[in-house]
Design an enzyme around this catalytic site. Structure first.
Site, short mmCIF file in Angstrom:
data_model
loop_
_atom_site.label_atom_id
_atom_site.label_comp_id
_atom_site.label_asym_id
_atom_site.label_seq_id
_atom_site.Cartn_x
_atom_site.Cartn_y
_atom_site.Cartn_z
CE LYS A 193 -0.31 -0.42 13.97
NZ LYS A 193 -1.70 0.05 14.02
CG HIS A 236 -6.19 -0.92 5.57
ND1 HIS A 236 -5.75 -2.18 5.92
CD2 HIS A 236 -6.68 -0.36 6.70
CE1 HIS A 236 -5.96 -2.36 7.22
NE2 HIS A 236 -6.53 -1.28 7.71
CD GLU A 275 1.53 4.46 6.30
OE1 GLU A 275 0.98 3.71 7.11
OE2 GLU A 275 0.92 5.22 5.53
CE LYS A 333 -0.41 5.05 9.74
NZ LYS A 333 -1.00 4.28 8.62
NE ARG A 339 2.65 2.78 11.27
CZ ARG A 339 2.44 3.51 12.36
NH1 ARG A 339 3.40 4.30 12.82
NH2 ARG A 339 1.29 3.45 13.00
CG HIS A 357 -11.91 -0.26 9.32
ND1 HIS A 357 -11.48 0.40 8.19
CD2 HIS A 357 -10.80 -0.76 9.92
CE1 HIS A 357 -10.17 0.32 8.11
NE2 HIS A 357 -9.72 -0.38 9.14
CD GLU A 406 -6.88 -3.86 10.77
OE1 GLU A 406 -5.67 -4.11 10.58
OE2 GLU A 406 -7.52 -3.06 10.08
CG HIS A 426 -9.48 2.96 3.60
ND1 HIS A 426 -8.21 3.45 3.81
CD2 HIS A 426 -9.91 2.53 4.81
CE1 HIS A 426 -7.90 3.31 5.09
NE2 HIS A 426 -8.91 2.75 5.71
CG ASN A 477 -1.92 1.17 5.10
OD1 ASN A 477 -2.90 1.60 5.69
ND2 ASN A 477 -0.71 1.70 5.24
NE ARG A 535 3.66 25.82 19.86
CZ ARG A 535 3.61 27.02 20.41
NH1 ARG A 535 3.79 27.15 21.72
NH2 ARG A 535 3.37 28.09 19.68
#
Length: 367
Positions: free
Chosen positions: A228, A249, A238, A146, A242, A266, A188, A253, A246, A124
Site C-alpha cells: 500500500k 470495495h 487517488e 484517507k 491508487r 467491512h 485487506e 460497499h 479499492n 487548519r
C-alpha cells in the site's frame, strides 16, 4: 527493536514509518515522544477500546514521560458523523492543542478516520499518530492518509487526505480481538496480494488459516502495508493507480449499504466483493476461471465468506446493489468504475463498466 518490522511510506518531507510487531508501542520510544513537545498526549478513543486498552497504553506512554489526556467517544459508525467530528474538534480546542502537537488515534477504522479528519481541520491542521487496535485498521485505514466521516449521502463522503506522522501496528493490541474481526481484517491483507503481488498470494495460500497468528501475521501485515505504501507514494490523492486499492470495495460497499447496521463486517463485505470482482472478471473473459476459484477457495479456507449467500444477511436485489455502485466515489462521467483482474496479482481499473452486463451478472450471484 530487532523484532519490529519498519515500513516507510515515502512522501518526501511528509514520509512516515509504520512499525509492525509485538511490542511496537514500547519500541517506538523517543521517536514517539518527539511529537509531544508539551509533555502531554491528547488521545482519542471509544468506550469499548478504552475498557480494553487505555490503562495499558497510558502506562506505556507515562513511562515515556507523557501525560495522557483521553477523549472518549461512543463506539461504532454513528460517531463517524458531523456530530462526532464536532465533538472531537471541540475536545481538541478545549485542551488548547497547538499545531506543534500531535493527537493520538487509538482504535479501529472509525477512530482513525474521525480523529484524522478532526486533526486535519483543527486550527487548519495539527499532526496525528495512528495506534490501530484492529487488524483491518493496521493494514488498511491507518496507512495512506484517507480521513473522513459518513454523511447521509454515503460512507466517507466528507473528509480529507491528511497523513499521520507515525503508525504503530502493535500485535499485542490484537490479543483481545475476536476471531471474526481478525478474519475480517485479513481480507485487506489478501486484497493487497491479489492486486499486485502474486508471490505473496501464493505464500498466503500455502499458509492458510495459520497466517492469522504470531510472527507470520507480522510478516503478512508488513507486506500488505509495504504494498500500500508504494501505491500511496505514487498516487497519494487517488487520481490514478491508487484506485486499485479499492479491489472488492465497489461490490463490498454496496452490500454494506444495503444491510442492517452491524450485521456484516467491512472485511467480510470486502472479501465477498473481491471474490465477485474475480468472478466477474472471469465472466467477462478478463481472467481465468481457475484464478477466480483459487481466490474464493482461499477466502473460505481462512473463514471468510466468498459469495453473497455466505454473508449474515441476504435481503438484496441485483438492482439495488448496482444502484449503490452508481454512488461510488471512484465513478466518473456517470459510469461505474470497477477494479477487476487479469490474473491473481494483476488488477486493473475499468472506468466504464457495462451496467446491463453487471446487472445480469449480479442476478446470477444472488440466485
Amino acid at each position: 527493536m530487532s523484532d519490529i518490522l519498519r515500513v516507510t511510506v515515502g512522501l518526501g518531507d511528509r514520509a512516515y514509518d509504520v512499525l509492525v510487531g509485538a511490542g511496537a508501542l514500547s519500541a517506538a520510544g523517543p521517536e514517539l515522544v518527539a511529537h509531544f513537545p508539551r509533555g502531554r498526549a491528547i488521545l482519542v478513543t471509544d468506550r469499548h477500546v478504552a475498557d480494553l486498552h487505555l490503562d495499558a497504553v497510558t502506562a506505556q506512554l507515562s513511562r515515556l514521560g507523557l501525560r495522557v489526556e483521553p477523549v472518549i467517544i461512543a463506539p461504532g459508525e454513528t460517531s463517524k458523523s458531523w456530530a462526532g467530528l464536532e465533538q472531537v474538534v471541540d475536545a481538541l480546542l478545549d485542551r488548547n492543542i497547538e499545531r506543534s502537537e500531535a493527537v493520538i488515534a487509538l482504535g479501529g477504522g472509525v477512530i482513525g478516520d474521525l480523529t484524522g479528519f478532526a486533526a486535519a481541520v483543527t486550527k487548519r491542521g495539527v499532526n496525528f499518530i495512528q495506534i490501530p487496535t484492529t487488524l483491518l485498521a493496521q493494514v488498511d485505514s491507518s496507512v495512506g492518509g484517507k480521513t473522513g466521516i459518513n454523511t447521509r449521502h454515503g460512507k466517507n463522503f466528507a473528509g480529507s487526505f491528511h497523513q499521520p506522522k507515525l503508525v504503530i501496528a502493535d500485535r499485542d493490541l490484537l490479543a483481545t480481538l475476536p476471531d471474526r474481526e481478525r478474519r475480517a481484517g485479513y481480507a485487506e491483507i489478501v486484497k493487497a496480494a491479489l492486486i499486485g503481488d502474486a508471490p505473496l498470494f501464493a505464500q498466503l495460500e500455502a499458509a492458510g488459516a495459520g497466517v492469522l497468528d504470531g510472527a507470520d501475521l507480522d510478516q503478512a501485515v508488513a507486506a500488505a502495508v509495504a504494498f500500500k505504501a508504494r501505491i500511496v507514494a505514487e498516487d497519494e490523492r487517488e487520481t490514478g493507480v491508487r484506485a486499485l486499492l479499492n479491489l472488492g470495495h465497489t461490490f463490498g460497499h454496496a452490500f454494506e449499504a444495503d444491510a442492517p447496521k452491524d450485521v456484516i463486517r467491512h472485511g467480510e463485505a470486502v472479501a465477498v466483493g473481491t471474490a465477485l470482482a474475480f468472478a466477474y472478471s472471469a465472466h467477462r473473459g478478463d481472467c481465468s476461471a481457475d484464478h477466480a476459484a483459487r481466490v474464493a477457495a482461499h477466502l473460505r479456507a481462512v473463514g471468510l465468506p466468498a459469495s453473497p449467500a455466505e454473508l449474515a444477511h441476504s435481503d438484496w436485489t441485483a438492482a439495488s446493489l448496482v444502484s449503490r455502485m452508481r454512488d461510488d466515489k471512484k465513478n466518473r462521467d456517470g459510469r461505474i468504475t470497477l477494479i477487476l483482474a487479469r490474473a491473481i496479482g494483476a488488477a486493473f481499473i475499468d472506468p466504464a463498466a457495462d451496467e446491463a452486463d453487471l446487472l445480469a451478472f449480479m442476478e446470477t450471484q444472488l440466485s
